[in-house]
Design an enzyme around this catalytic site. Structure first.
Site, mmCIF file in Angstrom:
data_model
loop_
_atom_site.group_PDB
_atom_site.id
_atom_site.type_symbol
_atom_site.label_atom_id
_atom_site.label_comp_id
_atom_site.label_asym_id
_atom_site.label_seq_id
_atom_site.Cartn_x
_atom_site.Cartn_y
_atom_site.Cartn_z
ATOM 1 N NE ARG A 65 -13.536 -5.456 -2.881
ATOM 2 C CZ ARG A 65 -12.650 -4.678 -2.264
ATOM 3 N NH1 ARG A 65 -12.403 -4.877 -1.000
ATOM 4 N NH2 ARG A 65 -12.012 -3.742 -2.913
ATOM 5 C CB SER A 128 -11.841 -2.670 7.953
ATOM 6 O OG SER A 128 -11.979 -3.752 7.101
ATOM 7 C CG ASP A 181 -8.830 -4.348 7.162
ATOM 8 O OD1 ASP A 181 -8.338 -4.353 8.308
ATOM 9 O OD2 ASP A 181 -8.950 -3.314 6.477
HETATM 10 C C1 BGC Z 1 -8.893 0.450 11.447
HETATM 11 C C2 BGC Z 1 -8.303 -0.931 11.385
HETATM 12 C C3 BGC Z 1 -8.187 -1.375 9.945
HETATM 13 C C4 BGC Z 1 -7.457 -0.338 9.111
HETATM 14 C C5 BGC Z 1 -7.331 -0.714 7.653
HETATM 15 C C6 BGC Z 1 -8.141 1.397 10.527
HETATM 16 O O1 BGC Z 1 -8.782 2.629 10.497
HETATM 17 O O2 BGC Z 1 -8.848 0.933 12.777
HETATM 18 O O3 BGC Z 1 -9.086 -1.846 12.129
HETATM 19 O O4 BGC Z 1 -7.509 -2.598 9.909
HETATM 20 O O5 BGC Z 1 -8.110 0.890 9.208
HETATM 21 O O6 BGC Z 1 -8.569 -0.849 7.057
#
Ligand code: BGC
Length: 444
Positions: A65, A128, A181
Site C-alpha cells: 500500500r 512486515s 506493521d
Molecule cells: C512477520 C512479522 C509481521 C507479521 C504480520 C510475520 O510473518 O514476521 O514481522 O508483523 O507477519 O504481518
C-alpha cells in the site's frame, strides 16, 4: 482428529507460562530459541495532536500500500491510498524495484512532489517481516517468511535496499523511519486512543508489539529511562516445539514450507496457513475413504488451493443442507458431488482449525498483557488489524471470550477494548516518520 486440534484451558496456561519465559530471555539477549523481542527505537507515544501530511509505504504479506496520510491533529486522520498486489515475481526476485515502481505510479497519479524547499518527500516505511533494527531508519532483515524469498536480502538493511531502488527509478522519496506493521498498528490506535498498550496483526501473518519499560529490556544498550515499543515477532514462539499442539497436518505443512521449523506459531494462527492445514486434514479423511468416496480433485491436490477465505464461508454456513459449503467444494474445488455427511465433516475440520487459531491468538495476547500486570488496573486498548480479525467468523468475540478466563471477567468486560485499527500499519508509519522528521533539520 478433534482431540489433536484442541487447545484446552490448561494448555493455554502452559503456553502463557512458556511465553513469559521466552519473552524474558528475549528481552535479556538475542537467542534463536526465544522470542526475538526486538527494540524498535520508537519511544514516544503519539498525542493525537500531530498534524500534517506524510507519505507511507506499507509492505505486507499480500499487498503493497502506498499512502498519503493526513493527520488532522484532533485524533482523526484521512488516508489516500493505492493498493498493489505483490506479484509472485516480486516475492521471489525483484521486490525492491517493484516497490519503487509502485511508488512512482502513486506519485504520478496523485501529482505529489517534495514539499517546498526540499528535494525529497519524507516517508514512513512499514516493513512486515522480521528486521533487527539498528536505528529508527535502519534494519537488517533476519529472514523472509509468508512465502517471500528475495535473494541477497537476508542480513542486509531493507531501507538501504529500497532506497537504492528509488534512486535507480528516480523516485524522490526518503525513508525516514521503518516500523513493523504491529508497531504501526499500535501507533495508529494510540493516536485515537491514548490507552493503547499493544498492536496486533492477525492477518496473512501474525505478530504483536507492546510498550515495555526500558529497564526491563536487558539487551538495550542505550538510556534506561522511559519506555520503548518492542516487536515480539511472536510467530516464532515455540520454534523448539515444546508446548504447541502439533498435529501431523501441521508437520506436513511445516516440512514443505520454505522456512521449515520456523514461525511455527504463525503457521497455526494466520490466514496464509490455516487453509493449508485444513486441506491436509481433509485429504487425510479422503485417504481413509471417510469422505468424498475416497476421491479428491486436481485442485484440492495442489498445495495452498484451499484458501482460508473458504474456511470462513464454510464455518459460517448455517443452511440446513450446507449449500455454501457445497458450492465451495463442488464448484470452486471441482470435487465430485458431495453428501451432507461429507460437508458436515469438512465443516467440522474447518471449525476445529479455526477455533484452535483463535484460542492460540488469545493465549498470546493474554500472555503479553499479563506480563505487565500493572497495566491491567486501568483501561487498556489493543489496536488490531488483519484479515483474520476482520473477516474470520466470530474471531473478535472469541478473543474476548477466551480472555475472560485468563485476564478476568471484570477487566475484560469493563476495561479492555479490542479496536480495529484498519489500515493502521501505514498510518502508524506516517506518525512515527512525522515525529522523526520534526526532530531533524530539513533535507535539502
Ligand atoms: C512477520 C512479522 C509481521 C507479521 C504480520 C510475520 O510473518 O514476521 O514481522 O508483523 O507477519 O504481518
Amino acid at each position: 482428529m478433534a482431540r489433536g486440534f484442541a487447545v484446552t484451558d490448561d494448555r493455554i496456561r502452559i503456553i502463557i507460562k512458556e511465553f513469559h519465559k521466552s519473552m524474558k530471555v528475549g528481552l535479556e539477549h538475542d537467542n534463536k530459541d526465544a522470542l526475538p523481542m526486538i527494540p524498535t527505537f520508537v519511544n514516544r507515544r503519539p498525542t493525537g495532536k500531530e498534524t500534517g501530511s506524510f507519505l507511507a509505504l506499507d509492505l505486507g504479506g499480500t499487498n503493497l500500500r502506498v499512502c498519503q496520510v493526513s493527520l488532522n491533529g484532533d485524533t482523526t486522520y484521512q488516508l489516500l491510498q493505492q493498493k498493489f498486489t505483490i506479484t509472485p515475481e516480486a516475492k521471489e526476485s525483484r521486490l525492491w524495484d517493484f516497490v519503487a515502481e509502485c511508488v512512482a505510479v502513486f506519485l504520478e497519479e496523485h501529482d505529489l512532489h517534495p514539499p517546498q524547499g526540499r528535494r525529497v518527500i519524507p516517508c514512513g516505511y512499514t516493513f512486515s517481516f522480521p528486521i533487527f533494527q539498528t536505528g529508527i531508519s535502519t534494519g537488517n532483515l533476519s529472514m523472509w517468511n509468508k512465502g517471500f524469498s528475495v535473494p541477497n536480502s537476508v542480513g542486509r538493511d531493507v531501507v538501504n535496499l529500497t532506497q537504492s531502488a528509488f534512486q535507480r527509478h528516480h523516485v524522490p522519496v526518503e525513508i525516514v523511519a521503518v516500523v513493523n506493521d504491529t508497531v504501526g498498528t499500535l501507533m495508529t490506535s494510540a493516536y485515537s486512543f491514548p490507552d493503547t498498550q499493544m498492536g496486533i496483526i492477525f492477518g496473512t501473518g501474525t505478530n504483536a508489539a507492546y510498550w515495555e519499560r526500558l529497564d526491563n529490556i536487558g539487551k538495550w544498550a542505550g538510556d534506561r529511562l522511559g519506555e520503548m515499543v518492542v516487536n515480539l515477532e511472536w510467530g516464532a514462539f515455540d520454534n523448539t516445539a515444546l508446548v504447541l499442539p502439533y498435529t501431523m497436518h501441521d508437520n506436513k505443512l511445516n516440512r514443505k514450507s520454505s522456512n521449515h521449523g520456523l514461525q511455527v506459531y504463525e503457521k497455526m494462527i494466520s490466514g496464509l496457513f490455516l487453509g493449508e492445514v485444513a486441506r491436509n486434514a481433509i485429504l487425510a479423511l479422503v485417504d481413509q475413504r471417510l469422505i468424498f468416496c475416497g476421491r479428491s480433485s486436481e485442485i484440492l491436490n495442489k498445495s495452498y488451493t484451499f484458501d482460508t477465505a473458504y474456511m470462513s464461508e464454510i464455518v459460517s454456513d448455517d443452511s440446513p443442507d450446507l449449500s455454501a459449503t457445497k458450492t465451495v467444494l463442488e464448484s470452486t474445488l471441482d470435487l465430485p458431488p458431495t453428501t451432507l455427511i461429507d460437508r458436515k465433516a469438512v465443516k467440522n475440520v474447518c471449525n476445529m482449525i479455526g477455533t484452535r487459531s483463535v484460542r492460540l491468538s488469545a493465549a498470546a495476547m493474554c500472555a503479553v498483557l499479563l506480563s505487565r500486570p500493572e497495566l491491567l488496573k486501568s483501561s487498556v486498548s489493543v489496536g488490531i488489524d488483519g484479515s483474520m480479525y476482520q473477516f474470520y467468523p466470530d474471531f473478535e468475540k472469541n478473543l474476548y471470550d477466551v480472555s475472560r478466563t485468563f485476564l478476568g471477567k471484570d477487566f475484560v468486560d469493563n476495561r479492555l477494548a479490542l479496536r480495529l485499527a484498519k489500515d493502521g500499519s501505514g498510518v502508524g508509519a506516517a506518525i512515527v516518520a512525522m515525529t522523526v522528521d520534526n526532530d531533524r533539520k530539513p533535507v535539502t
